[in-house]
Write a protein that holds these residues in place. Structure first.
Motif: not given
Length: 154
Positions: A71-79, A101-108, A123-132
């Motif tokens: 989550l802190i990494t996401i903040l750093i990316e935004l900044i 989105a990849l970092i947030a998905l990994l966090r989830h 399966l849905g999360i796997s498909a989302l990870l593959l597409v991203l």
């Protein structure tokens, strides 16, 4: 038009200021959680006949700590993306959004209890990870100056 660009820059600077405050508070809180987790994790040093309680172990808390770090990494990316926008006047927001989105998905994923999640959800999360991941790969191969539709030929 100049007023709008000045207002946009002011807004971005204010956002950066607030995100830095959130980042500092998050880092302090993460440090406190780590210290508390280390001090409270004495389960391994208590020798008794009863079975080991997994919730008392430090390793049981690491999953949440990794999630907090991401989550802190996401903040750093935004900044970083907002600072890049101020310096260069533009930013590759598609790439930044895909990275976040990849970092947030990994966090989830790290917060999921895989044993208790429905197969369709996995399966849905796997498909989302593959597409991203595929989309990120294509964005990385794209040259910096090329229009959005052209990829490099290697």
């Amino acid at each position: 038009m100049k007023i709008i660009s000045q207002l946009t820059l002011l807004t971005i600077r204010i956002l950066i200021f607030f995100l830095i405050i959130i980042l500092i508070v998050s880092l302090l809180e993460l440090g406190g959680i780590i210290v508390k987790a280390i001090l409270a994790s004495d389960e391994i040093f208590i020798f008794r006949d009863s079975p080991l309680v997994k919730e008392g172990l430090f390793l049981a808390k690491v999953q949440g700590l990794i999630s907090a770090v991401l989550l802190i990494t996401i903040l750093i990316e935004l900044i970083g993306s907002l600072v890049e926008y101020i310096k260069e006047g533009n930013a590759n927001y598609i790439k930044i959004i895909v990275e976040i989105a990849l970092i947030a998905l990994l966090r989830h994923l790290l917060g999921l209890d895989v044993e208790h999640v429905a197969t369709g959800t996995l399966l849905g999360i796997s498909a989302l990870l593959l597409v991203l991941g595929g989309f990120y790969y294509l964005l990385k191969k794209m040259p910096a100056e090329a229009p959005a539709g052209e990829l490099t030929k290697e």
